[in-house]
Design a protein around this motif. Structure first.
Motif, short mmCIF file in Angstrom:
data_model
loop_
_atom_site.label_atom_id
_atom_site.label_comp_id
_atom_site.label_asym_id
_atom_site.label_seq_id
_atom_site.Cartn_x
_atom_site.Cartn_y
_atom_site.Cartn_z
N PHE A 12 -13.61 -10.39 -4.65
CA PHE A 12 -14.96 -9.91 -4.77
C PHE A 12 -14.94 -8.53 -4.11
CE2 PHE A 12 -15.93 -14.12 -5.82
CZ PHE A 12 -17.20 -14.23 -6.35
N GLY A 152 -26.88 -26.65 -0.97
CA GLY A 152 -26.98 -25.55 -0.01
C GLY A 152 -26.31 -24.25 -0.42
N ALA A 153 -25.81 -24.15 -1.65
CA ALA A 153 -25.10 -22.91 -2.03
C ALA A 153 -25.48 -22.43 -3.44
CB ALA A 153 -23.59 -23.15 -1.92
N LEU A 155 -25.91 -22.28 -7.30
CA LEU A 155 -25.06 -22.86 -8.33
C LEU A 155 -23.60 -22.74 -7.90
CD1 LEU A 155 -26.70 -21.49 -11.61
CD2 LEU A 155 -26.93 -23.77 -10.61
N SER A 215 -26.53 -14.66 -9.06
CA SER A 215 -27.12 -14.69 -7.73
C SER A 215 -27.14 -13.28 -7.10
CB SER A 215 -26.28 -15.68 -6.92
OG SER A 215 -26.15 -15.33 -5.62
N CYS A 217 -27.59 -11.61 -3.22
CA CYS A 217 -27.80 -11.88 -1.79
C CYS A 217 -28.34 -10.64 -1.07
CB CYS A 217 -26.51 -12.37 -1.16
SG CYS A 217 -25.22 -11.12 -1.07
N THR A 234 -22.99 -8.72 -5.12
CA THR A 234 -22.77 -10.14 -4.76
C THR A 234 -21.65 -10.76 -5.57
OG1 THR A 234 -25.15 -10.30 -4.36
CG2 THR A 234 -23.97 -12.38 -4.49
N ASN A 235 -21.44 -10.28 -6.80
CA ASN A 235 -20.62 -11.06 -7.75
C ASN A 235 -19.31 -10.43 -8.21
OD1 ASN A 235 -22.32 -13.54 -8.58
ND2 ASN A 235 -23.78 -11.86 -8.47
N SER A 258 -17.83 -15.78 -11.37
CA SER A 258 -18.67 -15.28 -10.27
C SER A 258 -19.58 -16.37 -9.72
CB SER A 258 -19.52 -14.09 -10.74
OG SER A 258 -18.69 -12.99 -11.02
N ARG A 259 -19.59 -17.54 -10.36
CA ARG A 259 -20.37 -18.67 -9.83
C ARG A 259 -19.58 -19.46 -8.79
NH1 ARG A 259 -25.74 -18.00 -10.86
NH2 ARG A 259 -26.13 -17.69 -13.06
N CYS A 260 -18.33 -19.11 -8.60
CA CYS A 260 -17.53 -19.85 -7.61
C CYS A 260 -18.02 -19.54 -6.21
CB CYS A 260 -16.06 -19.44 -7.69
SG CYS A 260 -15.17 -20.25 -8.99
N ASN A 261 -18.32 -20.56 -5.46
CA ASN A 261 -18.71 -20.37 -4.06
C ASN A 261 -17.47 -20.24 -3.19
OD1 ASN A 261 -21.58 -20.34 -4.22
ND2 ASN A 261 -21.48 -22.52 -4.75
N HIS A 262 -17.73 -19.88 -1.93
CA HIS A 262 -16.65 -19.60 -0.99
C HIS A 262 -16.26 -20.83 -0.16
CE1 HIS A 262 -14.53 -17.69 2.40
NE2 HIS A 262 -15.24 -18.54 3.14
N TYR A 297 -13.63 -15.64 -0.31
CA TYR A 297 -14.13 -14.27 -0.49
C TYR A 297 -13.45 -13.30 0.48
CZ TYR A 297 -18.27 -16.35 -2.86
OH TYR A 297 -19.13 -17.03 -3.70
N TYR A 315 -22.40 -11.45 2.30
CA TYR A 315 -22.90 -12.45 1.33
C TYR A 315 -24.09 -13.25 1.84
CZ TYR A 315 -18.63 -11.11 -0.86
OH TYR A 315 -17.64 -10.35 -1.42
N PHE A 317 -24.60 -15.69 4.04
CA PHE A 317 -24.63 -17.13 4.28
C PHE A 317 -23.72 -17.50 5.45
CE2 PHE A 317 -20.54 -18.70 2.75
CZ PHE A 317 -20.10 -17.67 1.93
C1 LIG Z 1 -20.67 -14.98 -5.95
S1 LIG Z 1 -22.09 -15.88 -5.62
C2 LIG Z 1 -21.57 -17.52 -5.90
C3 LIG Z 1 -22.44 -18.24 -6.88
C4 LIG Z 1 -23.83 -18.54 -6.42
N1 LIG Z 1 -23.87 -19.72 -5.56
C5 LIG Z 1 -24.79 -18.73 -7.57
O1 LIG Z 1 -25.70 -19.55 -7.44
O2 LIG Z 1 -24.64 -18.03 -8.56
C6 LIG Z 1 -22.15 -15.68 -3.87
C7 LIG Z 1 -23.37 -16.29 -3.23
O3 LIG Z 1 -23.31 -17.71 -3.29
C8 LIG Z 1 -23.72 -18.29 -2.06
N2 LIG Z 1 -22.57 -18.94 -1.44
C9 LIG Z 1 -21.27 -18.78 -1.76
N3 LIG Z 1 -20.49 -19.59 -1.04
C10 LIG Z 1 -21.31 -20.26 -0.21
C11 LIG Z 1 -21.09 -21.24 0.79
N4 LIG Z 1 -19.87 -21.68 1.11
N5 LIG Z 1 -22.17 -21.72 1.44
C12 LIG Z 1 -23.42 -21.30 1.15
N6 LIG Z 1 -23.69 -20.36 0.21
C13 LIG Z 1 -22.64 -19.86 -0.47
C14 LIG Z 1 -24.22 -17.15 -1.20
O4 LIG Z 1 -25.59 -17.04 -1.40
C15 LIG Z 1 -23.49 -15.96 -1.77
O5 LIG Z 1 -24.20 -14.74 -1.56
#
Ligand SMILES: C[S@@+](CC[C@H](N)C(=O)[O-])C[C@H]1O[C@@H](n2cnc3c(N)ncnc32)[C@H](O)[C@@H]1O
Length: 480
Positions: A12, A152-153, A155, A215, A217, A234-235, A258-262, A297, A315, A317
């Motif tokens: 990212f 909590g994150a 999508l 998303s 942030c 953010t993405n 880009s929907r992958c969370n960390h 990330y 990001y 969070f």
């Molecule tokens: C690249 S986006 C990931 C996809 C995003 N969750 C969505 O709904 O599209 C990065 C954002 O996802 C959320 N995020 C990513 N990883 C996270 C985690 N481990 N815990 C909480 N929020 C997270 C944060 O809001 C961050 O700014």
């Protein structure tokens, strides 16, 4: 025009290897210093200034040969970290202009919507002909994930079936690419407004709507491009274009990846293939059906507090992954909550958690330091004149494999596998070489495209005949 600097660091954002190196410089090397020569007498004998013909022949035989991928691979230029650095590399690149390219398939007409809007410096643009991008042929036949709400994150990407370690989860093209750093006018958003408007104009409105639903942030202001800018920041996943000597760093926005969370113990990673303009998502661990697919990330090996700081700043969070919030044993929790006298004497959940975090920080420090020390250790060990015990190199990398496994990284240790294979080759151990080389090949980390195919072929040839591998007999005990 004031030359400014728009930097989008992140997953990212920055080169993974560059991140690792930056970290290294700030950390103590003491933990593995025992593996390096302690005095000059330990160092390899220096060659005389004017070698005899016999010495020349010996030098030819012992001269370090490239160990190939994954150890000796070309590095991209260092990521720029400040306005001054950016101004300098930008000038070295000849102050290239910006161009917006609509990437289309070869059979599309120039007025058809593009699948990707690519904002590019002209030094890259001029080296990549606009002849159309072939359709992606090698995408997995059925994608093993869905984009779903995740606790909590927002999508996230969730596995719809079991995925094996090393498996390609998806191959995807970006919908928007932009340099990670741009020269700007005084007002950043004004200077980007026209550029972003043209870029979005080459895409299908449905693609633009999908980008705008990603998303964000970052705070949204009244400026018309504020939201889009936040979404891009953010993405974007890091992509590089080695066609540019000075400005190879770009970021791509992806509708799925880009929907992958960390997670600080991610179960997936990405590999960019600039030739096919595509990103490969690959499993680092076996992933169960219903489990979330995560990326890191960050450069992997920062301490918990450094990771938390960076994730909050970039990001917004707080990470609660198992490395950041280690589970404490239920037994200890029960003692702590039910018996206050025992509590003061026993381990409390808090102290247990602190101890787990400290242990993890310390393992990560050793792992990151091992990355820089590995090259020096190899050079010192892999020569017939080395006074290092023959097992030293093997012990070093086996220890790192063990620490990585304790951190939850069981498979993605390609550098260690490769060093272990080369160490066996240096000792003339054919079976040992094959064992580690096969582990490396099974791991399938060679990456996409022609580069990946070439890397794989090289190792395949070495496995077929280990005596052709670059380190064969370097310790003087092989057939060399
Ligand atoms: C690249 S986006 C990931 C996809 C995003 N969750 C969505 O709904 O599209 C990065 C954002 O996802 C959320 N995020 C990513 N990883 C996270 C985690 N481990 N815990 C909480 N929020 C997270 C944060 O809001 C961050 O700014």
């Amino acid at each position: 025009m004031r030359r400014g600097f728009l930097n989008r660091p992140g997953p990212f954002g920055s080169s993974k290897k560059a991140d690792d190196e930056d970290l290294c410089s700030s950390m103590s090397k003491a933990a593995i210093g025992e593996y390096l020569p302690k005095s000059n007498s330990d160092a390899p004998t220096r060659e005389p200034t004017v070698p005899s013909s016999q010495q020349k022949s010996k030098e030819r035989n012992t001269k370090p040969r490239s160990l190939g991928w994954p150890i000796d691979t070309p590095r991209t230029a260092a990521q720029v970290e400040s306005v001054d650095e950016f101004v300098a590399v930008y000038a070295k690149a000849g102050s290239p202009g910006l161009a917006i390219r609509g990437c289309r398939h070869p059979d599309a007409s120039p007025t058809d919507p593009a699948f990707c809007a690519w904002l590019s410096f002209s030094d890259v643009y001029s080296k990549i002909p606009n002849i159309g991008w072939k359709k992606l042929l090698s995408t997995p036949s059925s994608v093993p994930y869905r984009i779903l709400p995740v606790n909590g994150a927002g999508l996230g990407m969730v596995a719809t079936r079991a995925i094996y370690a090393g498996e390609t989860i998806n191959i995807e093209r970006p919908v928007f690419i932009s340099p990670v750093a741009l020269p700007t006018y005084d007002n950043l958003e004004d200077s980007l407004q026209d550029i972003y408007k043209i870029a979005m104009g080459v895409l299908d409105p449905r693609t633009v709507a999908a980008i705008m639903s990603l998303s964000n942030c970052k705070p949204v202001t009244k400026h018309p491009i504020s939201k889009l800018r936040g979404i891009i920041d953010t993405n974007t996943l890091y992509c590089s274009f080695p066609q540019s000597e000075y400005l190879p760093h770009y970021g791509g926005v992806f509708l799925d990846m880009s929907r992958c969370n960390h997670s600080c113990i991610p179960n997936a990673t990405w590999d960019w293939d600039h030739c096919s303009l595509s990103m490969q998502l690959r499993a680092l661990q076996p992933i169960r059906e219903g489990e979330e697919i995560t990326l890191s990330y960050l450069g992997h090996w920062q301490s918990r507090s450094e990771r938390q700081r960076e994730l909050k700043t970039k990001y917004d969070f707080t990470c609660t992954c198992p490395a950041c919030e280690p589970a404490v044993s239920t037994e200890t929790q029960t003692i702590a909550s039910s018996d206050s006298t025992t509590k003061s004497k026993s381990t409390t959940p808090l102290s247990e958690k602190r101890a787990a975090i400290a242990a993890s920080d310390s393992r990560r420090k050793i792992i990151i330091n091992s990355k820089i020390l590995a090259d020096a250790l190899w050079k010192n060990w892999a020569t017939p004149t080395s006074t290092q015990p023959s097992t030293k190199l093997i012990e070093f990398h086996e220890r790192i494999l063990q620490l990585r496994a304790e951190e939850g990284y069981h498979h993605d240790s390609e550098d260690n596998y490769a060093y272990l294979a080369h160490a066996c080759a240096a000792l003339g151990d054919e079976q040992g070489f094959k064992r580690w080389a096969k582990k490396l090949m099974e791991w399938r980390a060679w990456g996409p495209g022609q580069t990946g195919a070439d890397r794989r072929m090289t190792w395949k040839r070495w496995v077929e005949d280990p005596t052709t591998s670059p380190a064969w007999g370097l310790r003087g005990t092989g057939t060399n």
